[in-house]
Write an enzyme that holds these catalytic residues in place. Structure first.
Site, mmCIF file in Angstrom:
data_model
loop_
_atom_site.group_PDB
_atom_site.id
_atom_site.type_symbol
_atom_site.label_atom_id
_atom_site.label_comp_id
_atom_site.label_asym_id
_atom_site.label_seq_id
_atom_site.Cartn_x
_atom_site.Cartn_y
_atom_site.Cartn_z
ATOM 1 N N HIS A 1 -1.435 -13.107 -7.930
ATOM 2 C CA HIS A 1 -1.294 -11.953 -8.819
ATOM 3 C C HIS A 1 -0.296 -10.982 -8.187
ATOM 4 O O HIS A 1 -0.061 -11.013 -6.975
ATOM 5 C CB HIS A 1 -2.645 -11.261 -9.020
ATOM 6 C CG HIS A 1 -3.600 -12.040 -9.884
ATOM 7 N ND1 HIS A 1 -4.731 -11.476 -10.438
ATOM 8 C CD2 HIS A 1 -3.583 -13.343 -10.285
ATOM 9 C CE1 HIS A 1 -5.373 -12.392 -11.159
ATOM 10 N NE2 HIS A 1 -4.703 -13.536 -11.071
ATOM 11 N N GLU A 55 -0.467 -7.799 -7.496
ATOM 12 C CA GLU A 55 -0.988 -6.885 -6.475
ATOM 13 C C GLU A 55 -1.269 -7.615 -5.167
ATOM 14 O O GLU A 55 -0.941 -7.115 -4.085
ATOM 15 C CB GLU A 55 -2.268 -6.198 -6.976
ATOM 16 C CG GLU A 55 -2.075 -5.391 -8.251
ATOM 17 C CD GLU A 55 -2.425 -6.179 -9.516
ATOM 18 O OE1 GLU A 55 -2.076 -7.386 -9.580
ATOM 19 O OE2 GLU A 55 -3.027 -5.608 -10.424
ATOM 20 N N CYS A 71 -7.237 -6.524 -11.602
ATOM 21 C CA CYS A 71 -8.391 -7.374 -11.897
ATOM 22 C C CYS A 71 -9.361 -7.248 -10.713
ATOM 23 O O CYS A 71 -9.011 -6.679 -9.679
ATOM 24 C CB CYS A 71 -7.943 -8.824 -12.082
ATOM 25 S SG CYS A 71 -7.563 -9.678 -10.542
ATOM 26 N N CYS A 85 -7.833 -8.379 -7.338
ATOM 27 C CA CYS A 85 -6.818 -7.471 -6.800
ATOM 28 C C CYS A 85 -7.428 -6.144 -6.362
ATOM 29 O O CYS A 85 -7.006 -5.552 -5.366
ATOM 30 C CB CYS A 85 -5.717 -7.253 -7.831
ATOM 31 S SG CYS A 85 -4.742 -8.754 -8.117
HETATM 32 ZN ZN ZN Z 1 -5.327 -9.547 -10.118
#
Ligand code: ZN
Length: 161
Positions: free
Chosen positions: A58, A60, A88, A91
């Site tokens: 992801h 982040e 999310c 993250c």
């Molecule tokens: Zn994430």
């Protein structure tokens, strides 16, 4: 209470620009992130899940990994994470592990759900009792596993984090 700062718009715009650039480049989902400390961009990240075949890539997490490598530390205390979308659960947890001091985001998790990235399932799972989660979890106590923990507790030269 809002703690927004004058430079927030600029760094957040950079995170959003990364999200568009790399989404259009076919690297992954429409997410970008920038990590800033003391007026310096430590690292940038964008979603690379499909191109890297890495479900943890992801924006982040990628930015956190790069920022830690850049500063040579596992802590990003004092840093701000700018992300094009509300993190999310993975993250968000990564931000806590990295000791990020502040998070600024643009799109919300509801916005993400509307285009098919629904985090609510994971948020819901975390608060459920283990026995009610979708992924079965079996607790198998191990004397050796516990012995390793005891060894860590007694280890004189450990680097605590
Ligand atoms: Zn994430």
């Amino acid at each position: 209470m809002s703690t927004s700062k004058p430079e927030d718009q600029r760094y957040l715009a950079r995170a959003v620009a990364l999200s568009r650039e790399h989404m259009e480049g076919g690297e992954g989902g429409p997410f970008g992130a920038v990590i800033v400390r003391d007026g310096t961009i430590l690292a940038e990240g964008w979603n690379q899940v499909t191109s890297a075949k890495d479900p943890t890539a992801h924006a982040e997490v990628t930015a956190i990994r790069r920022a830690c490598q850049a500063v040579g530390d596992f802590s990003l205390e004092g840093a701000t994470l700018y992300t094009s979308c509300e993190p999310c659960p993975m993250c968000l947890a990564s931000a806590y592990w990295a000791r990020v001091s502040r998070i600024v985001y643009a799109n919300t998790r509801q916005d993400a759900a509307e285009i098919g990235f629904d985090d609510s399932l994971i948020y819901d799972e975390i608060s459920k009792p283990i026995s009610e989660r979708l992924i079965p979890m079996d607790h198998l106590p191990s004397l050796e596993a516990k012995a390793v923990f005891d060894a860590w507790a007694d280890k004189d030269d450990k680097i605590a984090y």
